[in-house]
Enzyme design. Sequence first.
Site, PDB file in Angstrom:
ATOM      1  N   ARG A 192      11.389  -1.573  11.230  1.00  0.00           N
ATOM      2  CA  ARG A 192      10.193  -1.082  12.056  1.00  0.00           C
ATOM      3  C   ARG A 192      10.146  -2.149  13.086  1.00  0.00           C
ATOM      4  O   ARG A 192      10.290  -3.414  12.975  1.00  0.00           O
ATOM      5  CB  ARG A 192       8.865  -1.060  11.173  1.00  0.00           C
ATOM      6  CG  ARG A 192       8.568   0.105  10.390  1.00  0.00           C
ATOM      7  CD  ARG A 192       7.620   0.170   9.537  1.00  0.00           C
ATOM      8  NE  ARG A 192       6.292  -0.409  10.026  1.00  0.00           N
ATOM      9  CZ  ARG A 192       5.147  -0.251   9.453  1.00  0.00           C
ATOM     10  NH1 ARG A 192       4.860   0.314   7.960  1.00  0.00           N
ATOM     11  NH2 ARG A 192       3.993  -0.639   9.930  1.00  0.00           N
ATOM     12  N   ARG A 244       0.146  -9.024  13.503  1.00  0.00           N
ATOM     13  CA  ARG A 244      -0.430  -8.107  12.815  1.00  0.00           C
ATOM     14  C   ARG A 244      -1.399  -8.959  11.620  1.00  0.00           C
ATOM     15  O   ARG A 244      -2.569  -8.531  11.323  1.00  0.00           O
ATOM     16  CB  ARG A 244       0.324  -7.127  12.010  1.00  0.00           C
ATOM     17  CG  ARG A 244       0.879  -6.132  12.680  1.00  0.00           C
ATOM     18  CD  ARG A 244       2.302  -5.502  12.568  1.00  0.00           C
ATOM     19  NE  ARG A 244       2.119  -4.940  11.401  1.00  0.00           N
ATOM     20  CZ  ARG A 244       3.186  -4.726  10.422  1.00  0.00           C
ATOM     21  NH1 ARG A 244       4.238  -5.313  10.876  1.00  0.00           N
ATOM     22  NH2 ARG A 244       3.012  -3.829   9.437  1.00  0.00           N
ATOM     23  N   ARG A 282      11.699  -5.947   5.005  1.00  0.00           N
ATOM     24  CA  ARG A 282      11.514  -4.312   5.048  1.00  0.00           C
ATOM     25  C   ARG A 282      12.271  -3.652   5.848  1.00  0.00           C
ATOM     26  O   ARG A 282      12.727  -4.090   6.915  1.00  0.00           O
ATOM     27  CB  ARG A 282      10.074  -4.360   5.123  1.00  0.00           C
ATOM     28  CG  ARG A 282       9.667  -2.747   5.301  1.00  0.00           C
ATOM     29  CD  ARG A 282       8.364  -2.424   4.894  1.00  0.00           C
ATOM     30  NE  ARG A 282       7.452  -2.847   6.230  1.00  0.00           N
ATOM     31  CZ  ARG A 282       6.284  -2.470   6.478  1.00  0.00           C
ATOM     32  NH1 ARG A 282       5.471  -2.064   5.223  1.00  0.00           N
ATOM     33  NH2 ARG A 282       5.542  -2.614   7.294  1.00  0.00           N
ATOM     34  N   LYS A 298       0.995  -1.170   0.098  1.00  0.00           N
ATOM     35  CA  LYS A 298      -0.036  -0.191   0.036  1.00  0.00           C
ATOM     36  C   LYS A 298       0.986   1.360  -0.114  1.00  0.00           C
ATOM     37  O   LYS A 298       0.800   2.174  -0.874  1.00  0.00           O
ATOM     38  CB  LYS A 298      -0.885   0.127   1.195  1.00  0.00           C
ATOM     39  CG  LYS A 298      -1.873  -1.332   1.222  1.00  0.00           C
ATOM     40  CD  LYS A 298      -2.797  -1.160   2.405  1.00  0.00           C
ATOM     41  CE  LYS A 298      -2.208  -1.121   3.615  1.00  0.00           C
ATOM     42  NZ  LYS A 298      -1.621  -2.370   4.084  1.00  0.00           N
ATOM     43  N   ARG A 355      -9.599   0.347   9.289  1.00  0.00           N
ATOM     44  CA  ARG A 355      -9.188  -1.070   9.665  1.00  0.00           C
ATOM     45  C   ARG A 355     -10.058  -1.813  10.326  1.00  0.00           C
ATOM     46  O   ARG A 355      -9.914  -3.137  10.590  1.00  0.00           O
ATOM     47  CB  ARG A 355      -7.878  -0.940  10.348  1.00  0.00           C
ATOM     48  CG  ARG A 355      -6.635  -1.247   9.583  1.00  0.00           C
ATOM     49  CD  ARG A 355      -5.474  -1.093  10.655  1.00  0.00           C
ATOM     50  NE  ARG A 355      -4.297  -1.603  10.339  1.00  0.00           N
ATOM     51  CZ  ARG A 355      -3.221  -0.996   9.571  1.00  0.00           C
ATOM     52  NH1 ARG A 355      -3.289   0.297   9.391  1.00  0.00           N
ATOM     53  NH2 ARG A 355      -2.047  -1.654   9.486  1.00  0.00           N
TER      54      ARG A 355
HETATM   55  P1  AMP Z   1       0.820   0.572   8.884  1.00  0.00           P
HETATM   56  O1  AMP Z   1       1.986   1.506   8.834  1.00  0.00           O
HETATM   57  O2  AMP Z   1      -0.593   1.007   8.174  1.00  0.00           O
HETATM   58  O3  AMP Z   1       1.072  -0.667   8.791  1.00  0.00           O
HETATM   59  O4  AMP Z   1       0.166   0.708  10.526  1.00  0.00           O
HETATM   60  C1  AMP Z   1       1.244   0.483  11.574  1.00  0.00           C
HETATM   61  C2  AMP Z   1       0.408   0.183  12.951  1.00  0.00           C
HETATM   62  O5  AMP Z   1      -0.328   1.474  13.131  1.00  0.00           O
HETATM   63  C3  AMP Z   1      -0.823  -0.934  12.921  1.00  0.00           C
HETATM   64  O6  AMP Z   1      -0.036  -2.112  13.186  1.00  0.00           O
HETATM   65  C4  AMP Z   1      -1.477  -0.268  13.943  1.00  0.00           C
HETATM   66  O7  AMP Z   1      -1.093  -0.503  15.312  1.00  0.00           O
HETATM   67  C5  AMP Z   1      -1.499   1.107  13.742  1.00  0.00           C
HETATM   68  N1  AMP Z   1      -2.478   1.734  13.009  1.00  0.00           N
HETATM   69  C6  AMP Z   1      -2.479   2.293  11.640  1.00  0.00           C
HETATM   70  N2  AMP Z   1      -3.535   2.596  11.462  1.00  0.00           N
HETATM   71  C7  AMP Z   1      -4.710   2.221  12.171  1.00  0.00           C
HETATM   72  C8  AMP Z   1      -6.241   2.190  12.221  1.00  0.00           C
HETATM   73  N3  AMP Z   1      -6.622   2.909  11.221  1.00  0.00           N
HETATM   74  N4  AMP Z   1      -6.618   1.734  13.295  1.00  0.00           N
HETATM   75  C9  AMP Z   1      -6.010   1.203  14.394  1.00  0.00           C
HETATM   76  N5  AMP Z   1      -4.512   1.126  14.243  1.00  0.00           N
HETATM   77  C10 AMP Z   1      -3.803   1.744  13.298  1.00  0.00           C
END
Ligand code: AMP
Length: 213
Positions: free
Chosen positions: A155, A166, A126, A13, A87
């Site tokens: 990360r 996740r 990554r 994404k 999400r």
């Molecule tokens: P991402 O960079 O999109 O993979 O997001 C990393 C982490 O941020 C996720 O594993 C969640 O812990 C948190 N996070 C990001 N977006 C959301 C969301 N819409 N709702 C809840 N947690 C989020």
Amino acid sequence: MRIVLFGPPGAGKGTQARLLVERRRLRHVSTGIILRRAIREQTPVGQKAKLYMDEGKLVPGRLVRALAEEAINLVGNDNFILDGYPRTLEQAQWLTEYLNDRQVPLHAVVSLQVPEDVIVDRLSKRRVNKKTGENYHLDFNPPPPGVDPALIYRRQDDDPEAIRKRLEVYRRETEPLEEYFREEGCLYPILGVGEMDEVYERIEEVLRATEPV
Ligand code: AMP
């Protein structure tokens, strides 16, 4: 255009969003990036969010909702790609309500389909550039020699245990949203495997078919 990029962690994404920003001049709204910035800046939200994020859990919805709506508003409620939001079903309903209230419904939810073994490989290899936010893959797209190695990090939530968590959260909480968007009539599943530009071209096809004339 108003688009959601949807898919499991590691679906690409962020990478595709970057291409859409460059080639279509859309604005990238990523709740993950916003939250990681809040953590770096040690804001109250960041401090709370870190406890969940490090373990691969979802951050409580009301925190993310406020950040997401603020960010969508900041880009003028148009010409954006949402990445990582919504999400959960609750978040999807909030988003629909927010956009409907402003009469700016989504044009498309592009759902990147990627098999689980590819995801695990992508996430575990990554690496991220602390300064630019750019993503690399140790085998396919390693950090170029000119980049200061001190800027490259993994990360916290890309360690094996957090990856497993996740993906489990994704299957349970997020994947069911596909059905929600299918019923809304805006779901476009595309194959997220292959060269970056091949995947981009599949997204372009969806955008050309759904963009307003
Ligand atoms: P991402 O960079 O999109 O993979 O997001 C990393 C982490 O941020 C996720 O594993 C969640 O812990 C948190 N996070 C990001 N977006 C959301 C969301 N819409 N709702 C809840 N947690 C989020």
